[in-house]
Design a protein around this motif. Structure first.
Motif, PDB file in Angstrom:
ATOM      1  N   ASP A  32       1.555   6.221  -7.280  1.00 61.50           N
ATOM      2  CA  ASP A  32       0.229   6.355  -7.877  1.00 61.50           C
ATOM      3  C   ASP A  32      -0.017   7.800  -8.305  1.00 61.50           C
ATOM      4  OD1 ASP A  32      -2.702   5.451  -8.168  1.00 61.50           O
ATOM      5  OD2 ASP A  32      -2.853   7.098  -6.725  1.00 61.50           O
TER       6      ASP A  32
ATOM      7  N   SER B 149      -9.694  -2.560  -8.725  1.00 63.84           N
ATOM      8  CA  SER B 149      -8.864  -1.691  -9.557  1.00 63.84           C
ATOM      9  C   SER B 149      -9.514  -1.416 -10.901  1.00 63.84           C
ATOM     10  CB  SER B 149      -7.490  -2.343  -9.784  1.00 63.84           C
ATOM     11  OG  SER B 149      -6.773  -2.395  -8.577  1.00 63.84           O
TER      12      SER B 149
ATOM     13  N   PRO C 251      -3.143   9.012 -10.025  1.00 64.99           N
ATOM     14  CA  PRO C 251      -4.505   9.573  -9.941  1.00 64.99           C
ATOM     15  C   PRO C 251      -4.863  10.174  -8.584  1.00 64.99           C
ATOM     16  CG  PRO C 251      -4.548   7.458 -11.078  1.00 64.99           C
ATOM     17  CD  PRO C 251      -3.160   7.627 -10.538  1.00 64.99           C
ATOM     18  N   HIS C 252      -4.244   9.725  -7.501  1.00 62.56           N
ATOM     19  CA  HIS C 252      -4.680  10.267  -6.200  1.00 62.56           C
ATOM     20  C   HIS C 252      -4.174  11.686  -5.962  1.00 62.56           C
ATOM     21  CE1 HIS C 252      -0.591   9.391  -4.593  1.00 62.56           C
ATOM     22  NE2 HIS C 252      -0.920  10.181  -3.597  1.00 62.56           N
TER      23      HIS C 252
ATOM     24  N   GLU D 142       2.571   1.601  -3.510  1.00 63.20           N
ATOM     25  CA  GLU D 142       1.604   2.037  -4.518  1.00 63.20           C
ATOM     26  C   GLU D 142       1.304   3.520  -4.332  1.00 63.20           C
ATOM     27  OE1 GLU D 142      -2.531   0.771  -4.337  1.00 63.20           O
ATOM     28  OE2 GLU D 142      -2.663   0.810  -6.508  1.00 63.20           O
ATOM     29  N   ASN D 143       1.110   3.927  -3.076  1.00 63.52           N
ATOM     30  CA  ASN D 143       0.839   5.329  -2.791  1.00 63.52           C
ATOM     31  C   ASN D 143       1.949   6.227  -3.315  1.00 63.52           C
ATOM     32  OD1 ASN D 143       1.595   7.562  -0.536  1.00 63.52           O
ATOM     33  ND2 ASN D 143      -0.594   7.536  -0.908  1.00 63.52           N
TER      34      ASN D 143
ATOM     35  N   ALA E 199       0.832  -1.207   0.000  1.00 63.75           N
ATOM     36  CA  ALA E 199       0.000   0.000   0.000  1.00 63.75           C
ATOM     37  C   ALA E 199       0.865   1.256   0.000  1.00 63.75           C
ATOM     38  CB  ALA E 199      -0.935  -0.003   1.213  1.00 63.75           C
TER      39      ALA E 199
ATOM     40  N   PHE F 129      -6.555  14.619  -5.919  1.00 60.37           N
ATOM     41  CA  PHE F 129      -7.566  14.676  -4.859  1.00 60.37           C
ATOM     42  C   PHE F 129      -6.945  14.826  -3.484  1.00 60.37           C
ATOM     43  CE2 PHE F 129      -9.614  13.044  -8.494  1.00 60.37           C
ATOM     44  CZ  PHE F 129     -10.822  13.728  -8.471  1.00 60.37           C
ATOM     45  N   LEU F 130      -6.073  13.891  -3.156  1.00 64.54           N
ATOM     46  CA  LEU F 130      -5.495  13.936  -1.814  1.00 64.54           C
ATOM     47  C   LEU F 130      -4.594  15.156  -1.642  1.00 64.54           C
ATOM     48  CD1 LEU F 130      -5.260  12.572   0.885  1.00 64.54           C
ATOM     49  CD2 LEU F 130      -3.451  11.138  -0.026  1.00 64.54           C
TER      50      LEU F 130
ATOM     51  N   ILE G 163      -6.798   2.457 -14.919  1.00 63.16           N
ATOM     52  CA  ILE G 163      -5.881   3.569 -14.651  1.00 63.16           C
ATOM     53  C   ILE G 163      -5.122   3.388 -13.327  1.00 63.16           C
ATOM     54  CG2 ILE G 163      -7.186   5.159 -16.093  1.00 63.16           C
ATOM     55  CD1 ILE G 163      -8.227   6.477 -13.536  1.00 63.16           C
ATOM     56  N   ASP G 164      -5.359   2.275 -12.635  1.00 62.87           N
ATOM     57  CA  ASP G 164      -4.455   1.903 -11.545  1.00 62.87           C
ATOM     58  C   ASP G 164      -3.255   1.244 -12.201  1.00 62.87           C
ATOM     59  OD1 ASP G 164      -5.954   2.695  -9.163  1.00 62.87           O
ATOM     60  OD2 ASP G 164      -7.405   1.211  -9.869  1.00 62.87           O
TER      61      ASP G 164
ATOM     62  N   GLY H 295      -0.064  -0.240  -9.218  1.00 58.96           N
ATOM     63  CA  GLY H 295      -0.336  -1.011  -7.997  1.00 58.96           C
ATOM     64  C   GLY H 295      -0.487  -2.506  -8.242  1.00 58.96           C
ATOM     65  N   PRO H 296      -1.326  -2.942  -9.183  1.00 59.16           N
ATOM     66  CA  PRO H 296      -1.464  -4.386  -9.421  1.00 59.16           C
ATOM     67  C   PRO H 296      -0.145  -5.052  -9.841  1.00 59.16           C
ATOM     68  CG  PRO H 296      -3.315  -3.178 -10.372  1.00 59.16           C
ATOM     69  CD  PRO H 296      -2.323  -2.148  -9.932  1.00 59.16           C
TER      70      PRO H 296
END
Lengths: 341, 341, 341
Positions: free
Chosen positions: C156, C304, C158-159, C152-153, C149, C162-163, C307-308, C311-312
């Motif tokens: 990544d 998922s 896309p987040h 990936e963060n 996690a 937002f975040l 667009i992830d 991570g996978p």
């Protein structure tokens, strides 16, 4: 882990148990202590049979019964339920007992038998009466350690030069010491010969004029650690520590310190107590860290040497007492070990 | 432990649910409440299906969708995922649902059905409209107790003389009281006759001029505790408490208090509220201690008597509701019990 | 959960390991680091074989051995027990080893092999030497998240809108971006084309004059997250973060930041560091909340989309490394994905 339930343990000092119920834990079980109308102490499971509320939240009513805080059920020190308030028709006679432990009071200590509703098959350890010229001090210390680890720590000699460096034993020149280990059915004693006068503060206070040292360490079932020192002609110190297995990883020690010294007590105690306190703090720190590792790794994995004189004996005696096989091995063994200290 | 999932529970007061998502727990499951563009409340599992982040960390965007804080996925109150930011080609239409609970809003309370993606087979308990001359107060109290223990505590009479000594019932002369227990399919009611006016502060406030007392306690499935008092001609008090099983050992009570009193409300409330608060604090203390014992001993081990009028009925009804066997026993039973209070 | 033990992980910076032993945890196992007489780092299980006390409570004695706090046993960096104080007759030669981990020191970092008493079958990741005109900064961040996690963060895209809204990517007009994912045996790389200059503070600092953006994100086994940005002609930033699986739900990242910028370093760093810190705090908050849900629901349940991007792949590579099946699938795959950002 060794859990010896069928034995006497100290749960409090007499002076701690007054008018109010006192909550204690023994072998992981919550217990409540209180005194009846005659002042005799009793001990019940700290859980009302009615709605499971701790009885220690309640109060002792005139007549010496323990009243539950929630619905007012009243219990005698025997565990008998003497009153269910509001209930008509002879409710007082019914069997709504709270399980009870046998209790003894002696030497300013309150002892409880480690099983509910059991008849003890022995009496608590009897301290010898204090001789003329001796003083007695009672102290409790709490350790986050198993009963075994805490008792070994109390009786272990080799750690003192490291953990208590400067306080108890110095790091100076080492002497060869002869230790004689004597085992009998319910105890083990180690006698030390050739030991120099303790250096550092402790030695200077206990034996200002030097002299020879006589030193015995004893473990006595179920949980007694006794250290006896004679220094020169006049100093004599016996610490008898009663271990209480509060829960698997918490042990309390009720220590009875009897001592005679060439110096007056009012002079000795202000020096000795801060030193003893520092030693306990260092021991408590190491026991807590040891316990964390024991829990993290799922148990003790010890690698003893021949100079771990007393710990392995404590372990064997505790496991024998736990399984009820005490005395099945040969006893009265004596063995000599030499080491440097 | 009794866990009734297929039922309505209050999760918050209407005024608590504003522009921001609200995190709540029901039966151990984290949920998030929010309002859509029309102000209608919705409730989703508080876990984004994408990366499992709590949706309650996010915000409600214009249009009334709940936006995840991590990647901005947007959810409607139905649970439908309406937007995956950045994704090309009709991503909005795919089924990436967040499981949802049915929601109702009434009487200033927000109710949630205790199962995800289920169709409720009933509606929440309907409060009667407030009559002329009555006032209504809404309060929430939190208890560290099981749903059963907390509801029994709310409806249990015998404990009041002990736990709330001086506040609620006195320790003075006792009267014999007749209780009539009436059971039907989904509830139990106890009616008390011969009860003296409550002594202590509560009585003095509610019925300054004395008079007879009428008193009913009711438990209604799934989690409603109702206490109704009529004192003299003019005082009338109904407390309807909706229990919310937050988790196995935490219960919230949303209490709706309807009352009419000979004294003006502005005079009654400053007296009544501190007393009620003290009572709740005493109950919370006992429930927390009871719960600790229940957990330490691996469950409730209760020893009821015939004056535990309502607790065993609550237990049976909850277990019937949990197992889906409600109504299988004979209902409409009536039984009389005498006791002292 | 993926646990890859046979691999190198960073346990501390070189400057953190001085004269005193340093306690660390790796894959849930307590370890202790210390330097021998030549300054070479060693790493042992943080548990004395004698009485299980953490060796990190002790000290490094002259000669570079680690001395246990309790009884003074001394250990070399190899794990060999070199001294049992007090024991007569050649005690120093016996095998009373503390299990040891292989250690490397490079780039100002101390690396430890994730297995006790194992021979590493590889060397740690080698950073390229710093080119002229570049500056290097070393930082550690701690996250309450699994290794997967947390990595990936870190990688990544896309987040970020937002975040990190306002800090990293804006909420303005979106561009269609082409991402090319390239997989090989032990890594995955994503190259982004068509990405606008980052808006917000980060962009303004890194590329004051605008210009095109080149951007690569890479995951390299066992735990390396690398982000590379080229903005315009002069700005170039590479963050190489080494992930350390402290325990199942705690991950540390040792980030090596290499950068070249049109502005002088003394001007860039005071702006960049507070922004980076804010970004890490937001990530840490979301990772902690995500982890709470993952634990509460008994595992990750991810949904998922295409667009992830990375991570996978991280998950599959970690699981292959864990089970020793690395390289069994076809490698060198390349795939193009379009999305809005």
């Amino acid at each position: 882990m060794a859990r010896v339930a069928r034995a006497w343990y100290v749960l409090c000092e007499s002076r701690e148990l007054g008018q109010r119920p006192l909550a204690r834990e023994l072998l992981g079980v919550p217990l409540v202590l209180f005194r009846d109308a005659e002042g005799k102490p009793g001990c019940l499971l700290d859980r009302c049979p009615h709605r499971n509320v701790p009885l220690s939240l309640g109060r002792v009513v005139p007549g010496g019964r323990l009243e539950c805080r929630y619905h007012g059920w009243q219990f005698e020190t025997s565990g008998r339920c003497a009153l269910v308030p509001g209930l008509l028709g002879g409710s007082e006679t019914r069997e709504r007992r709270a399980p009870a432990c046998a209790v003894r009071e002696a030497h300013g200590l309150v002892w409880v038998w480690g099983g509910l509703d059991q008849q003890p098959d022995a009496e608590p350890f009897a301290l010898l009466p204090l001789e003329r010229g001796y003083a007695r001090v009672l102290r409790r210390v709490a350790a986050e350690g198993t009963l075994h680890a805490t008792l070994e720590n109390a009786l272990d000699v080799p750690h003192t030069a490291f953990l208590h460096r400067g306080l108890f034993r110095g790091a100076g020149k080492k002497n060869e010491i002869l230790a004689t280990v004597r085992r009998s059915a319910d105890r083990v004693e180690v006698e030390y010969q050739g030991e120099p006068r303790p250096s550092g503060l402790v030695g200077a206070i206990l034996s200002p004029s030097g002299g020879t040292v006589e030193h015995w360490d004893r473990f006595i079932l179920p949980s007694i650690a006794q250290v006896e020192y004679r220094l020169g002609r006049e100093s004599h110190l016996t610490v008898t520590a009663f271990g209480t297995p509060v829960s698997d990883f918490v042990t309390h020690l009720y220590a009875v310190v009897d001592f005679r010294s060439p110096l007056p007590n009012w002079l000795v105690r202000p020096f000795l107590e801060p030193v003893a306190l520092s030693i306990f703090r260092q021991d408590a720190t190491v026991l807590r860290a040891q316990t964390e590792n024991v829990r993290a790794f799922g148990g003790e994995q010890y690698m003893s040497t021949e100079i771990d004189l007393i710990g392995p004996h404590i372990w064997r005696l505790l496991k024998q007492a736990e399984s009820g096989t005490l005395g099945s091995e040969e006893t009265s063994v004596e063995r000599a070990v030499r080491f440097l200290a």
